[in-house]
Design a protein around this motif. Structure first.
Motif, PDB file in Angstrom:
ATOM      1  N   SER A 316      -1.707  22.439   5.997  1.00 58.13           N
ATOM      2  CA  SER A 316      -0.411  22.204   5.608  1.00 58.13           C
ATOM      3  C   SER A 316      -0.225  22.037   4.157  1.00 58.13           C
ATOM      4  CB  SER A 316       0.086  21.373   6.581  1.00 58.13           C
ATOM      5  OG  SER A 316       0.186  21.492   7.926  1.00 58.13           O
ATOM      6  N   PHE A 317      -1.141  20.971   3.588  1.00 61.52           N
ATOM      7  CA  PHE A 317      -0.827  20.545   2.251  1.00 61.52           C
ATOM      8  C   PHE A 317      -1.068  21.663   1.217  1.00 61.52           C
ATOM      9  CE2 PHE A 317      -2.672  19.004  -1.838  1.00 61.52           C
ATOM     10  CZ  PHE A 317      -1.494  18.388  -2.239  1.00 61.52           C
ATOM     11  N   ILE A 318      -2.189  22.476   1.610  1.00 62.00           N
ATOM     12  CA  ILE A 318      -2.597  23.483   0.756  1.00 62.00           C
ATOM     13  C   ILE A 318      -1.843  24.755   0.682  1.00 62.00           C
ATOM     14  CG2 ILE A 318      -4.389  25.217   0.187  1.00 62.00           C
ATOM     15  CD1 ILE A 318      -5.321  22.392  -0.513  1.00 62.00           C
ATOM     16  N   VAL A 319      -1.155  25.014   2.041  1.00 61.98           N
ATOM     17  CA  VAL A 319      -0.297  26.161   2.141  1.00 61.98           C
ATOM     18  C   VAL A 319       0.994  25.900   1.272  1.00 61.98           C
ATOM     19  CG1 VAL A 319       1.204  27.197   3.719  1.00 61.98           C
ATOM     20  CG2 VAL A 319      -0.980  26.907   4.247  1.00 61.98           C
ATOM     21  N   GLY A 320       1.553  24.540   1.277  1.00 61.10           N
ATOM     22  CA  GLY A 320       2.598  24.206   0.748  1.00 61.10           C
ATOM     23  C   GLY A 320       2.441  24.016  -0.781  1.00 61.10           C
ATOM     24  N   ALA A 321       1.055  23.706  -1.199  1.00 60.52           N
ATOM     25  CA  ALA A 321       0.846  23.705  -2.659  1.00 60.52           C
ATOM     26  C   ALA A 321       0.731  25.211  -3.364  1.00 60.52           C
ATOM     27  CB  ALA A 321      -0.477  22.970  -2.856  1.00 60.52           C
ATOM     28  N   MET A 322       0.412  26.057  -2.416  1.00 61.91           N
ATOM     29  CA  MET A 322       0.487  27.369  -2.971  1.00 61.91           C
ATOM     30  C   MET A 322       1.874  27.982  -3.033  1.00 61.91           C
ATOM     31  SD  MET A 322      -2.832  28.941  -0.505  1.00 61.91           S
ATOM     32  CE  MET A 322      -2.368  30.607  -0.723  1.00 61.91           C
ATOM     33  N   ALA A 323       2.644  27.700  -1.949  1.00 59.13           N
ATOM     34  CA  ALA A 323       3.984  28.164  -2.001  1.00 59.13           C
ATOM     35  C   ALA A 323       4.623  27.727  -3.253  1.00 59.13           C
ATOM     36  CB  ALA A 323       4.755  27.757  -0.774  1.00 59.13           C
TER      37      ALA A 323
END
Length: 691
Positions: A316-323
């Protein structure tokens, strides 16, 4: 602006944004090194690639530009245009302008050209290196062993590949690799079986085919193109190298996703053997393979030996960082509503006056309290070169303390083109674009202008006396030159007549001249107007067959076959009877062409935009012109000129006439010739008398 500098500006902007995002990705990878799986490390580079491919940025109040700005510009609202006094008589003298300064060296174009040359050189070197290596491998390819082909088929079946790639086994291949976007090719060293065990060979094959399944070949082609575009940015080069390393690590992870500890050990041994057994593929970047050296190889071996364990919330953290990274890289500061509101893009056209063959066409006008910018197209035929300036005619007194801007005027060469001019600190008055002569430098005399602005400003411009713009023009010499050039320029592909009258042929030529006048940008000026002055009696029948003939030659043939002559005048080509001494090109004015007194003063102001008559009587034609003159005089708040027809016109006379942008006296002169009348002028108007 040139396309090359625009493209270079876009590359610079995206390169800077992508560099900042690449630095952020490297920081995230360093901070979360133990918790990031290889696939997530590779996925973190997607925002950087998206930013590099973004053709334009979206506006957002939450963009990084907005967040980093500490002070906002105070909006300056342009004062509302005040209605101008409609009863005021305004003089519009020629505005002297200083000589155009020497253009400074265009550093932007020079840098853009250097960048483009670097891109081409990089692509050329990379492509040549790749093609030479590919040709060397193809020529030295040997038949693959049967057991190797069987192993490749088994691995491909396990991975559910739709089709097998081509297989080249060659002693020239330095290490296993795969290449080709449209026709993938698996390249293997001939001595592969001498250095690796069957288990290691199977894992190597699986790694290379995994690249094909993941779609890494198109991505590698994209990376090569981006490296060419951003060859000047070392930070992006380092980022591209890191992307390739993370790609190989992600491929390793997928190969070993369901493997045992034993397979991990075999895979690690295979990577170690690669460094001692094989070498890289030289300068070419078109190959995707398992082999790497140094730190990249050691990092992959460590990841294989100790696979990182991802925290449940890490995804979830990586997906949020990518967004977030994608949003910051693809957005820019939002234009404040008040700033957008202060721009006035609407305009109305006012009075204009040009020499025949010259024209200005305004495309857009942008006005604020700080500047006035006008873009448009021009046509210049009466001078070899001229200065085009953007100025304002002040209504009260000349503006003080307003310097000329560097982009307020431009030197134009004869022909057609586009322009963009900017006037700094516009003051109240009537804006206009004006042609000026280049020589002598001490007296830049105006010879054509168009006024524009708000509706009130455009209406007020009709009160100006612009007769000075054409006082020194040898009227119709320039016009004849313009029309003659058009007659030579228009080429008709096919002309065929059999038993046609002159009127039928001329009607055909009128249609085709407009159709094949391809260089004329103004639709209202396409084609050539024709007039016919016929004497009573039978007409000759015309039969003609021509191919790819200039219009002027077609007219010459038609006039000879019809027993007529033709002459080129400012606004039309006229067919006249062959008897008499009528000149081919009329270059001297008739007595009524330069009327004196009030008729002459107003005639220089009255330009009829269009005259269309079809089988009209003389009185109907005169009434048609009276209506247009009445409209023009009302606009100028002048009493109308009279057009008087004296009795004696031939019975049954019918007049057809088609003219555009013609002075009143010219339209009347044509009408007089078509009706066999003479034209004279007095202080109150024009009189047509039977001959």
């Amino acid at each position: 602006m040139n396309l090359l500098p625009q493209l270079f500006d876009w590359v610079l902007a995206t390169s800077l944004r992508a560099s900042l995002l690449a630095a952020a990705v490297l920081l995230i990878q360093a901070a979360l090194h133990r918790h990031l799986t290889p696939r997530w490390r590779y996925a973190l580079w997607l925002p950087v690639l998206a930013t590099l491919l973004m053709p334009s940025l979206l506006e957002s109040r939450w963009s990084v530009e907005t967040l980093l700005s500490h002070t906002a510009k105070e909006a300056v609202v342009a004062p509302a245009a005040q209605p101008l006094p409609m009863a005021l008589e305004i003089a519009a003298p020629a505005v002297p302008i200083p000589p155009t300064p020497t253009q400074p060296f265009n550093w932007q174009l020079a840098l853009a050209t250097t960048w483009a040359v670097g891109c081409c050189a990089w692509l050329l070197c990379g492509t040549v290196s790749f093609m030479l290596a590919l040709r060397r491998y193809r020529r030295s390819a040997l038949p693959a062993p049967t057991d190797l082909l069987h192993e490749i088929e088994q691995v491909a079946a396990e991975m559910r590949l739709r089709r097998l790639p081509r297989i080249w086994v060659s002693p020239q291949v330095g290490s296993p690799a795969i290449t080709g976007v449209w026709r993938p090719t698996l390249m293997l060293p001939f001595q592969l079986g001498e250095h690796f065990t069957p288990a290691e060979i199977r894992l190597i094959l699986k790694h290379e085919l995994m690249h094909l399944k993941r779609g890494d070949l198109p991505m590698n082609l994209l990376l090569c193109a981006l490296m060419a575009l951003h060859w000047f940015n070392p930070l992006l080069w380092m980022a591209f190298f890191k992307v390739r390393t993370d790609r190989e690590a992600a491929c390793d992870a997928q190969v070993l996703a369901h493997g045992s500890t034993e397979s991990r050990r075999h895979y690690g041994h295979a990577l170690l053997k690669m460094e001692s057994a094989f070498g890289p593929h030289g300068l070419s970047l078109g190959f995707v393979g398992i082999f790497q050296r140094g730190t990249a190889l050691r990092t992959r071996i460590q990841a294989i030996a100790q696979a990182p364990r991802s925290h449940p919330l890490m995804r979830s953290f990586i997906v949020g960082a990518m967004a977030v990274l994608t949003f910051l890289g693809s957005t820019r500061a939002q234009t404040p509503p008040d700033e957008a509101a202060q721009k006035d893009l609407s305009f109305a056209l006012g009075q204009s006056r040009f020499r025949p063959g010259d024209a200005l066409h305004i495309i857009s006008v942008e006005r604020t309290a700080e500047f006035l910018t006008v873009t448009g197209k021009y046509e210049l035929t009466s001078q070899d070169a001229a200065t085009l300036g953007l100025y304002i005619t002040s209504l009260d007194s000349p503006a003080k303390g307003v310097p000329n801007g560097p982009n307020q005027q431009v030197v134009l060469q004869k022909g057609r083109g586009k322009f963009s001019l900017t006037l700094p600190q516009p003051y109240p008055g009537l804006p206009h674009l004006t042609f000026y002569k280049l020589a002598p430098p001490s007296n830049h005399k105006a010879f054509g202008a168009i006024y524009f602005g708000t509706k009130a400003e455009a209406e007020a411009s009709h009160k100006l006396n612009l007769s000075y713009l054409a006082q020194d023009a040898p009227y119709p010499t320039v016009a004849n030159k313009y029309l003659l050039e058009k007659l030579d320029r228009i080429v008709l592909p096919d002309i065929q007549f059999s038993g046609a009258t002159l009127e039928e042929v001329v009607e055909f030529l009128t249609v085709k001249a407009k159709e094949y006048d391809t260089t004329e940008t103004d639709e209202t000026r396409k084609g050539v107007p024709f007039l016919i002055l016929l004497r009573p009696g039978p007409q000759k029948i015309i039969s003609l067959d021509l191919k790819k003939v200039p219009l002027v030659e077609a007219i010459r043939y038609v006039s000879e076959l019809a027993g007529m002559k033709f002459r080129v005048e400012p606004h039309a080509v006229i067919f006249v009877p062959a008897t008499g001494s009528t000149p081919l090109i009329k270059a001297t004015p008739t007595p009524a062409q330069n009327p004196k007194g009030r008729a002459g003063e107003l005639d220089r102001k009255i330009i009829l935009p269009q005259v269309q008559l079809k089988e009209a009587t003389l009185e109907e034609a005169a009434e048609y012109l009276r209506t247009q003159v009445q409209t023009a005089c009302d606009r100028m708040q002048e009493s109308p000129l009279n057009i008087i027809i004296k009795p004696g016109a031939p019975a049954g006379l019918k007049i057809s006439l088609s003219l555009k942008e013609v002075p009143l006296v010219e339209a009347l002169r044509y009408l007089a010739e078509l009706s066999n009348h003479t034209l004279r002028a007095d202080d109150q108007g024009f009189i047509l008398e039977p001959r």
